[in-house]
Scaffold this active site. Structure first.
Site, PDB file in Angstrom:
ATOM      1  N   MET A  60       0.837  -1.207   0.000  1.00  0.00           N
ATOM      2  CA  MET A  60       0.000   0.000   0.000  1.00  0.00           C
ATOM      3  C   MET A  60       0.869   1.254   0.000  1.00  0.00           C
ATOM      4  O   MET A  60       0.519   2.259  -0.629  1.00  0.00           O
ATOM      5  CB  MET A  60      -0.967   0.006   1.182  1.00  0.00           C
ATOM      6  N   GLU A  61       1.992   1.198   0.677  1.00  0.00           N
ATOM      7  CA  GLU A  61       2.908   2.341   0.704  1.00  0.00           C
ATOM      8  C   GLU A  61       3.515   2.583  -0.669  1.00  0.00           C
ATOM      9  O   GLU A  61       3.630   3.730  -1.124  1.00  0.00           O
ATOM     10  CB  GLU A  61       3.988   2.129   1.769  1.00  0.00           C
ATOM     11  N   ASP A 114      -0.761  18.050 -11.011  1.00  0.00           N
ATOM     12  CA  ASP A 114      -0.977  19.368 -10.403  1.00  0.00           C
ATOM     13  C   ASP A 114       0.020  20.397 -10.928  1.00  0.00           C
ATOM     14  O   ASP A 114      -0.348  21.532 -11.209  1.00  0.00           O
ATOM     15  CB  ASP A 114      -0.875  19.273  -8.886  1.00  0.00           C
TER      16      ASP A 114
END
Length: 157
Positions: A99-100, A114
């Site tokens: 998950m990390e 972004d």
């Protein structure tokens, strides 16, 4: 949350990858370091590491893990007009770090989006996947490219 109290501490490694596809002009700005917000890949690398460290704050019921290492690499793919991100997370503990690694890749790609969205809102993130997982009683072998998926190979250690 899964009870891992009975598990033994072992060295855990997970590798994840994914890509963000963009216009060739956007990729060129990243390569040249001329994006208006600065060093896109440098900032995305820091964001990925921060994301890996904060995974348990983002994913419900995910164990907080003391990471021993997070490495993030980027490849600029001219033929696909994309940036490929690969993240490797490591720890010594009772639960895996997949998950990390997946969070690191996701946060890196979101950061690239972004930082470049002012010039390219058509970017798309794709193929975020677990490539490899090692530790505990089983290893999950390497996977192929996202457009040519292969099933995980699980083998006893």
């Amino acid at each position: 949350m899964v009870d891992v109290a009975a598990k033994q501490d072992t060295h855990r490694v997970a590798i994840a990858a994914g890509r963000i596809v963009m216009r060739p002009e956007t990729l060129q700005k990243i390569r040249e370091g001329t994006a208006s917000k600065g060093d896109v890949l440098g900032i995305a690398r820091v964001a990925a590491i921060q994301g890996a460290k904060r995974t348990s704050d983002l994913i419900p019921l995910c164990h907080p893990i003391a990471l021993t290492s997070v490495n993030v690499e980027f490849s600029l793919l001219d033929d696909a007009s994309a940036v490929e991100c690969t993240a490797q997370a490591e720890s010594v503990g009772r639960t895996g770090v997949e998950m990390e690694a997946l969070t690191a890749v996701s946060v890196a790609l979101l950061t690239i989006y972004d930082m470049c969205k002012a010039v390219d809102r058509g970017m798309r993130m794709e193929g975020v996947r677990l490539m490899e997982k090692r530790g505990a009683n089983r290893d999950i072998g390497k996977r192929g490219r996202p457009d040519q998926p292969e099933p995980f190979a699980v083998k006893a250690v």
